[in-house]
Design a protein around this motif. Structure first.
Motif, PDB file in Angstrom:
ATOM      1  N   PRO A 133      22.038  -8.617   2.676  1.00  0.00           N
ATOM      2  CA  PRO A 133      21.974  -7.221   2.167  1.00  0.00           C
ATOM      3  C   PRO A 133      23.260  -6.660   1.797  1.00  0.00           C
ATOM      4  O   PRO A 133      23.179  -5.936   0.918  1.00  0.00           O
ATOM      5  CB  PRO A 133      21.560  -6.431   3.471  1.00  0.00           C
ATOM      6  N   ALA A 134      24.564  -7.143   2.489  1.00  0.00           N
ATOM      7  CA  ALA A 134      25.725  -6.909   2.070  1.00  0.00           C
ATOM      8  C   ALA A 134      25.976  -6.928   0.484  1.00  0.00           C
ATOM      9  O   ALA A 134      26.675  -6.334  -0.188  1.00  0.00           O
ATOM     10  CB  ALA A 134      26.897  -7.141   2.990  1.00  0.00           C
ATOM     11  N   ILE A 135      25.685  -8.402   0.324  1.00  0.00           N
ATOM     12  CA  ILE A 135      25.710  -8.509  -1.212  1.00  0.00           C
ATOM     13  C   ILE A 135      25.079  -7.750  -2.150  1.00  0.00           C
ATOM     14  O   ILE A 135      25.720  -7.417  -3.244  1.00  0.00           O
ATOM     15  CB  ILE A 135      25.417 -10.172  -1.508  1.00  0.00           C
ATOM     16  N   VAL A 136      23.670  -7.565  -2.121  1.00  0.00           N
ATOM     17  CA  VAL A 136      23.023  -7.039  -2.991  1.00  0.00           C
ATOM     18  C   VAL A 136      23.373  -5.334  -2.959  1.00  0.00           C
ATOM     19  O   VAL A 136      23.520  -4.610  -4.223  1.00  0.00           O
ATOM     20  CB  VAL A 136      21.479  -6.937  -2.438  1.00  0.00           C
ATOM     21  N   GLY A 137      23.470  -4.679  -1.724  1.00  0.00           N
ATOM     22  CA  GLY A 137      24.001  -3.461  -1.676  1.00  0.00           C
ATOM     23  C   GLY A 137      25.405  -3.223  -2.290  1.00  0.00           C
ATOM     24  O   GLY A 137      25.411  -2.230  -3.277  1.00  0.00           O
ATOM     25  N   LEU A 138      26.437  -4.114  -2.044  1.00  0.00           N
ATOM     26  CA  LEU A 138      27.620  -4.002  -2.749  1.00  0.00           C
ATOM     27  C   LEU A 138      27.393  -4.077  -4.419  1.00  0.00           C
ATOM     28  O   LEU A 138      28.284  -3.405  -5.086  1.00  0.00           O
ATOM     29  CB  LEU A 138      28.618  -5.014  -2.146  1.00  0.00           C
ATOM     30  N   PHE A 139      26.736  -4.932  -4.911  1.00  0.00           N
ATOM     31  CA  PHE A 139      26.723  -5.054  -6.315  1.00  0.00           C
ATOM     32  C   PHE A 139      25.774  -3.901  -6.874  1.00  0.00           C
ATOM     33  O   PHE A 139      26.509  -3.607  -7.790  1.00  0.00           O
ATOM     34  CB  PHE A 139      25.452  -6.186  -6.408  1.00  0.00           C
ATOM     35  N   ILE A 140      25.008  -3.139  -6.195  1.00  0.00           N
ATOM     36  CA  ILE A 140      24.057  -2.002  -6.775  1.00  0.00           C
ATOM     37  C   ILE A 140      25.188  -0.917  -6.803  1.00  0.00           C
ATOM     38  O   ILE A 140      24.754  -0.063  -7.786  1.00  0.00           O
ATOM     39  CB  ILE A 140      22.916  -2.046  -6.159  1.00  0.00           C
ATOM     40  N   ILE A 141      25.828  -0.658  -5.730  1.00  0.00           N
ATOM     41  CA  ILE A 141      26.554   0.551  -5.814  1.00  0.00           C
ATOM     42  C   ILE A 141      27.867   0.351  -5.941  1.00  0.00           C
ATOM     43  O   ILE A 141      29.024   1.118  -5.297  1.00  0.00           O
ATOM     44  CB  ILE A 141      26.447   1.251  -4.357  1.00  0.00           C
ATOM     45  N   SER A 142      28.396  -0.814  -6.758  1.00  0.00           N
ATOM     46  CA  SER A 142      29.590  -0.998  -7.098  1.00  0.00           C
ATOM     47  C   SER A 142      30.554   0.213  -7.849  1.00  0.00           C
ATOM     48  O   SER A 142      31.673   0.646  -7.186  1.00  0.00           O
ATOM     49  CB  SER A 142      29.740  -2.341  -7.885  1.00  0.00           C
ATOM     50  N   LYS A 143      29.977   1.072  -8.566  1.00  0.00           N
ATOM     51  CA  LYS A 143      30.495   2.034  -9.217  1.00  0.00           C
ATOM     52  C   LYS A 143      30.593   3.122  -8.343  1.00  0.00           C
ATOM     53  O   LYS A 143      31.974   3.513  -8.516  1.00  0.00           O
ATOM     54  CB  LYS A 143      29.486   2.529 -10.242  1.00  0.00           C
ATOM     55  N   PRO A 144      30.002   3.787  -7.660  1.00  0.00           N
ATOM     56  CA  PRO A 144      30.366   4.724  -6.681  1.00  0.00           C
ATOM     57  C   PRO A 144      31.404   4.187  -5.575  1.00  0.00           C
ATOM     58  O   PRO A 144      32.337   5.091  -5.305  1.00  0.00           O
ATOM     59  CB  PRO A 144      29.194   5.261  -6.052  1.00  0.00           C
ATOM     60  N   ILE A 145      31.250   2.956  -5.187  1.00  0.00           N
ATOM     61  CA  ILE A 145      32.187   2.582  -4.043  1.00  0.00           C
ATOM     62  C   ILE A 145      33.637   2.576  -4.906  1.00  0.00           C
ATOM     63  O   ILE A 145      34.527   2.919  -4.227  1.00  0.00           O
ATOM     64  CB  ILE A 145      31.994   1.109  -3.713  1.00  0.00           C
ATOM     65  N   ILE A 146      33.808   2.032  -6.157  1.00  0.00           N
ATOM     66  CA  ILE A 146      35.051   1.914  -6.700  1.00  0.00           C
ATOM     67  C   ILE A 146      35.622   3.397  -6.830  1.00  0.00           C
ATOM     68  O   ILE A 146      36.784   3.591  -6.661  1.00  0.00           O
ATOM     69  CB  ILE A 146      35.091   1.184  -7.874  1.00  0.00           C
ATOM     70  N   LEU A 147      34.720   4.190  -7.437  1.00  0.00           N
ATOM     71  CA  LEU A 147      35.199   5.614  -7.784  1.00  0.00           C
ATOM     72  C   LEU A 147      35.698   6.298  -6.588  1.00  0.00           C
ATOM     73  O   LEU A 147      36.456   7.142  -6.590  1.00  0.00           O
ATOM     74  CB  LEU A 147      34.128   6.335  -8.630  1.00  0.00           C
ATOM     75  N   ILE A 148      34.868   6.192  -5.507  1.00  0.00           N
ATOM     76  CA  ILE A 148      35.222   6.976  -4.332  1.00  0.00           C
ATOM     77  C   ILE A 148      36.572   6.400  -3.703  1.00  0.00           C
ATOM     78  O   ILE A 148      37.316   7.144  -3.489  1.00  0.00           O
ATOM     79  CB  ILE A 148      34.115   6.708  -3.385  1.00  0.00           C
ATOM     80  N   LEU A 149      36.724   5.141  -3.689  1.00  0.00           N
ATOM     81  CA  LEU A 149      37.829   4.721  -3.098  1.00  0.00           C
ATOM     82  C   LEU A 149      38.855   4.630  -3.860  1.00  0.00           C
ATOM     83  O   LEU A 149      40.318   4.783  -3.145  1.00  0.00           O
ATOM     84  CB  LEU A 149      37.490   3.123  -2.450  1.00  0.00           C
ATOM     85  N   SER A 150      38.799   4.576  -5.180  1.00  0.00           N
ATOM     86  CA  SER A 150      40.012   4.459  -5.866  1.00  0.00           C
ATOM     87  C   SER A 150      40.273   5.412  -7.156  1.00  0.00           C
ATOM     88  O   SER A 150      41.444   5.724  -7.476  1.00  0.00           O
ATOM     89  CB  SER A 150      40.473   2.960  -6.363  1.00  0.00           C
ATOM     90  N   GLY A 151      39.111   6.102  -7.531  1.00  0.00           N
ATOM     91  CA  GLY A 151      39.462   7.020  -8.537  1.00  0.00           C
ATOM     92  C   GLY A 151      39.248   6.362 -10.027  1.00  0.00           C
ATOM     93  O   GLY A 151      38.991   5.294 -10.077  1.00  0.00           O
ATOM     94  N   ASN A 152      39.151   7.351 -11.019  1.00  0.00           N
ATOM     95  CA  ASN A 152      38.822   7.028 -12.313  1.00  0.00           C
ATOM     96  C   ASN A 152      39.723   6.050 -12.872  1.00  0.00           C
ATOM     97  O   ASN A 152      39.504   5.161 -13.908  1.00  0.00           O
ATOM     98  CB  ASN A 152      38.703   8.208 -13.147  1.00  0.00           C
ATOM     99  N   GLU A 153      41.108   5.830 -12.521  1.00  0.00           N
ATOM    100  CA  GLU A 153      41.848   4.942 -12.985  1.00  0.00           C
ATOM    101  C   GLU A 153      41.505   3.270 -12.659  1.00  0.00           C
ATOM    102  O   GLU A 153      42.068   2.474 -13.550  1.00  0.00           O
ATOM    103  CB  GLU A 153      43.342   5.161 -12.281  1.00  0.00           C
ATOM    104  N   TYR A 154      40.604   3.278 -11.878  1.00  0.00           N
ATOM    105  CA  TYR A 154      40.187   1.924 -11.463  1.00  0.00           C
ATOM    106  C   TYR A 154      38.968   1.629 -11.987  1.00  0.00           C
ATOM    107  O   TYR A 154      38.232   0.744 -11.370  1.00  0.00           O
ATOM    108  CB  TYR A 154      40.478   1.688  -9.931  1.00  0.00           C
ATOM    109  N   ILE A 155      38.363   2.379 -13.033  1.00  0.00           N
ATOM    110  CA  ILE A 155      37.152   2.166 -13.602  1.00  0.00           C
ATOM    111  C   ILE A 155      36.938   0.698 -13.887  1.00  0.00           C
ATOM    112  O   ILE A 155      35.812   0.106 -13.868  1.00  0.00           O
ATOM    113  CB  ILE A 155      36.797   3.137 -14.699  1.00  0.00           C
ATOM    114  N   ASP A 156      37.982   0.130 -14.424  1.00  0.00           N
ATOM    115  CA  ASP A 156      37.706  -1.220 -15.001  1.00  0.00           C
ATOM    116  C   ASP A 156      37.708  -2.502 -13.737  1.00  0.00           C
ATOM    117  O   ASP A 156      37.329  -3.649 -13.900  1.00  0.00           O
ATOM    118  CB  ASP A 156      38.744  -1.681 -15.827  1.00  0.00           C
ATOM    119  N   SER A 157      37.634  -1.825 -12.470  1.00  0.00           N
ATOM    120  CA  SER A 157      37.481  -2.674 -11.180  1.00  0.00           C
ATOM    121  C   SER A 157      35.942  -2.930 -10.953  1.00  0.00           C
ATOM    122  O   SER A 157      35.841  -3.757 -10.034  1.00  0.00           O
ATOM    123  CB  SER A 157      38.059  -2.105 -10.026  1.00  0.00           C
TER     124      SER A 157
END
Length: 477
Positions: free
Chosen positions: A301-325
């Motif tokens: 479930p960690a893999i599937v969940g992380l793949f699906i919510i990758s965008k909000p996770i990156i933007l929450i943790l790091s901001g728009n500067e890291y959109i390419d992450s």
């Protein structure tokens, strides 16, 4: 200190607490730090750490796992245990001195490292602190209470220091110091606590030579593991620069957090070593099977969940500067499963039965593949290319180790895996459609994680999955 009374479930729980606290620091701080320091400074810090990792590796000589295995065998005899610990500690101190001398020459003569001298100096303290921590002793004794307590104290202290001393982009040096304190600050006190189990004043005839051959085997294995885990960032730094390292580091940090949480219950090396020494092979297989079920239960479930919510996770943790992450994170998500499986076989099973050479073969083959793939993908795709290379490499290492360890999985049942897949699939469908609702990223991620976990474990409970039922019964006790 005997095996009786030692609880794998309690140790797994304590290791989860320690892992959680160790990850809570970056989880709380990384959104703050990534915005304050920016991708370039984050890249400098991670590049410097990747350089120091090689010297920490040399200083430790692979002693951590060797120490756990051998100390677990003699833990019921304080005299033999004390002798062993003193011998290993002396060897480690000698290797640390050599590591510091080598580091001095590298920093002096490699001109490309001149801009990182101060950071490398700060992180070099990890060499000494890691050696004197003797954490492997407490794992061998299956005594994780004191280790967990000290680790939690220093995590809280580091968190307070972060908000006090990291307030602008130029404070990345302060952040480096805090990272050191967070990682190994508690190790300073570990040596003093170890006197409860080790008599350092006892006069014994030291036999250092007898450890050299097995330690060198573990050392080569550690070299393989360290190079395999650091080569991507090192090559990315030299080929694509600090910004790509910063973008890549954000994704890898999240993956490592998820991997650490999902595999925190895997603390079976001392138990496997003890059982193997007592020729209890059937019990070994049961321990391995139960650990594998637990790992898969959390990893899928960690893999599937992380793949699906990758965008909000990156933007929450790091901001728009890291959109390419985001794309880098998605390509790295399968590595959570590959690392979890190879951790069980390589870092626990093979070490317990004295088959370290299997780990060396698999990881060195992975390194060669990793280097070749990095040279091909990084110039074209930067951090995303490094992610592709890492994912393929971890798969190859995992596949080889599972192939070599297949006879120890004879007691496995297919039913639990099917249950995990069904529950993960239904959870994934729910989270996927939840992302289409237009709400803030923080709400989207929070609801997805909470509701997704609830749905997943509810399904497993309803279909009476044995692993979940055991966890609930132990929690009730």
């Amino acid at each position: 200190m005997s095996i009786k009374g030692k609880s794998l479930k309690l140790n797994a729980f304590l290791n989860m607490v320690r892992t959680f606290m160790g990850l809570l620091f970056p989880l709380i701080t990384f959104p703050y730090v990534s915005r304050i320091l920016g991708p370039v400074n984050i890249g400098k810090i991670n590049f410097s750490q990747s350089i120091i990792n090689y010297f920490v590796m040399f200083a430790m000589l692979g002693v951590s796992n060797y120490g756990i295995r051998e100390a677990a065998k003699v833990r019921d005899d304080k005299k033999r245990l004390s002798k062993f610990v003193k011998e290993i500690l002396i060897l480690n101190l000698i290797s640390s001195l050599i590591a510091y001398i080598a580091l001095f020459f590298v920093v002096t003569f490699v001109k490309s490292l001149s801009n990182y001298k101060n950071l490398i100096f700060i992180f070099s303290t990890l060499i000494l602190f890691t050696v004197i921590g003797v954490d492997w002793l407490f794992y061998a004794l299956e005594d994780l209470v004191s280790v967990t307590f000290r680790s939690c104290i220093f995590q809280v202290l580091s968190l307070a220091c972060l908000f006090l001393f990291v307030r602008k982009s130029d404070d990345y040096m302060n952040y480096a110091v805090i990272c050191v304190i967070s990682s190994v600050g508690s190790n300073i006190f570990s040596l003093f606590v170890s006197v409860r189990f080790v008599d350092y004043r006892a006069k014994v005839k030291l036999e250092l030579k007898k450890h050299l051959k097995p330690i060198m085997i573990f050392f080569f294995m550690t070299i393989a593991m360290t190079v395999n885990s650091s080569i991507d960032i090192t090559m990315l730094g030299f080929i694509s620069g600090d910004k790509q390292v910063g973008l890549y580091s954000v994704a890898t940090r999240i993956v490592r957090i998820v991997t650490a949480v999902a595999t925190a219950t895997t603390v079976i090396l001392p138990r496997l070593s003890y059982c193997y020494a007592q020729h209890k092979i059937v019990e070994m297989k049961k321990v391995i099977a139960n650990t594998l079920y637990t790992n898969i239960c959390f990893v899928l479930p960690a893999i599937v969940g992380l793949f699906i919510i990758s965008k909000p996770i990156i933007l929450i943790l790091s901001g728009n500067e890291y959109i390419d992450s985001i794309s880098i994170l998605r390509v790295l998500t399968p590595t959570v499963l590959f690392i979890a499986l190879s951790n069980l076989t390589g870092s626990h099973l093979f070490m317990a039965i004295g088959k370290e050479k299997y780990v060396i073969y698999s990881i060195f083959s992975g390194i060669l593949l990793n280097i070749a793939l990095n040279f091909f993908f990084i110039p074209k795709f930067g951090g995303f290319g490094a992610g592709i290379a890492t994912c393929l490499t971890e798969f190859s290492v995992c596949f080889i180790q599972l192939l070599l360890a297949r006879k120890f999985f004879s007691v496995l049942s297919l039913k639990p895996f099917c249950q995990f897949l069904i529950a993960t699939l239904l959870m994934g469908i729910f989270i996927f459609y939840l992302q289409k609702i237009k709400i803030s990223y923080s709400y989207s991620a929070s609801i997805s994680i909470i509701c997704g976990a609830f749905i997943y474990f509810l399904i497993l409970f309803v279909i009476k999955n044995e692993t979940v039922c055991k966890i609930l019964k132990w929690r009730k006790k």
